[in-house]
Design a protein around this motif. Structure first.
Motif, short mmCIF file in Angstrom:
data_model
loop_
_atom_site.label_atom_id
_atom_site.label_comp_id
_atom_site.label_asym_id
_atom_site.label_seq_id
_atom_site.Cartn_x
_atom_site.Cartn_y
_atom_site.Cartn_z
N LEU A 59 0.84 -1.19 0.00
CA LEU A 59 0.00 0.00 0.00
C LEU A 59 0.87 1.24 0.00
N ALA A 60 0.24 2.39 -0.18
CA ALA A 60 0.99 3.64 -0.33
C ALA A 60 1.86 3.94 0.89
N ARG A 204 11.09 -0.11 -5.76
CA ARG A 204 10.71 0.06 -7.17
C ARG A 204 10.36 1.54 -7.39
N ALA A 205 11.31 2.28 -7.95
CA ALA A 205 11.13 3.73 -8.10
C ALA A 205 10.12 4.06 -9.18
N ASN A 206 10.20 3.35 -10.30
CA ASN A 206 9.30 3.60 -11.42
C ASN A 206 9.38 2.40 -12.36
N GLY A 225 5.47 17.75 -8.04
CA GLY A 225 5.39 16.95 -6.83
C GLY A 225 6.22 15.69 -6.85
N ARG A 226 7.06 15.53 -7.87
CA ARG A 226 7.89 14.33 -7.96
C ARG A 226 9.20 14.53 -7.19
N ARG A 245 3.73 7.96 -5.79
CA ARG A 245 4.62 7.03 -5.11
C ARG A 245 5.44 7.69 -4.01
N VAL A 246 5.38 9.02 -3.92
CA VAL A 246 6.19 9.74 -2.93
C VAL A 246 5.91 9.28 -1.49
#
Length: 255
Positions: A59-60, A204-206, A225-226, A245-246
């Motif tokens: 989860l986030a 997993r960054a992206n 906001g990245r 994902r931040v």
């Protein structure tokens, strides 16, 4: 039947809700919750408001297993996840199911049938105790990949996971860059690596990068906001964390 959905991707959560209600119009989705903190708060205040939980694992704001550490969960859980490892098999063989993403209506319907067969629309004491034992078993430390066998010239070399700074994919080829700036081709996709690597060490960054904690030198704010992750050794392209994902990245870095 009242069902709780714990899923941090809104579109996925809505699709699951519609799928459940198409299968059985009598199903009521009591709530859709996006993360660990929201789920703990809701369950503490609404412990009897649902019969069954559909729950994602990552989860986030952390792993869903943290929910069971922070509050009592008496309902059976069907895990809906992109990660298929050995621990999930315990649930499958003991009557509490998991559904692997991407799923379809037939798989969701089969999971509901399994729940109903096990519980008769409600857990008895023995089933509750069995579920608790299974939940605890999933929280035991899993076995993560410690090394890779890689091709180097005319040889094959063992490469320790702890020595890899980041993984990068381009044109369907995955490269591993070590902390001393050597690169090797890895015979796994990033999706497979994400399941095999220790999530406390790798993130997993992206879509293109998995990065190791020790390789991160600094993190800068970026547009919209990245976040921009800078590593040693420096990556071949910018490692960007999306705005969505931040929160997960910050929680991982603060762990």
């Amino acid at each position: 039947m009242n069902i709780l959905i714990i899923e941090d991707e809104p579109v996925t959560a809505r699709n699951l809700q519609h799928m459940l209600q198409d299968i059985d119009p009598a199903i009521n989705v009591a709530a859709i919750l996006p993360g660990v903190a929201a789920s703990v708060s809701w369950l503490q205040q609404n412990s009897n408001a649902c019969n069954l939980i559909f729950m994602d694992i990552r989860l986030a704001d952390g792993l869903s297993f943290e929910i069971f550490e922070k509050t009592k969960v008496e309902q059976p859980v069907i895990f809906v996840t992109a990660y298929n490892d050995y621990a999930l098999q315990a649930f499958k063989s003991n009557g509490i199911d998991y559904v692997l993403k991407p799923y379809d209506m037939e798989e969701i319907s089969r999971a509901l049938q399994k729940y109903r067969k096990l519980t008769g629309e409600g857990l008895n004491t023995g089933a509750q105790e069995q579920m608790v034992r299974l939940l605890k078993s999933m929280q035991e430390q899993p076995v993560y990949k410690q090394s890779f066998l890689v091709h180097y010239r005319e040889k094959m070399l063992p490469l320790e996971a702890a020595h890899i700074a980041w993984f990068y994919t381009t044109n369907e080829v995955v490269q591993a860059c070590t902390l001393d700036h050597k690169q090797y081709t890895i015979d796994f996709t990033l999706e497979q690596l994400q399941q095999q690597l220790d999530p406390h060490i790798f993130f997993r960054a992206n879509r293109q990068f998995i990065v190791q904690r020790k390789a991160i030198q600094e993190v800068d704010f970026f547009f919209n906001g990245r976040l921009l992750v800078k590593t040693i050794p420096e990556a071949t392209e910018k490692i960007l964390i999306s705005k969505a994902r931040v929160p997960a990245f910050k929680a991982w870095m603060n762990a």
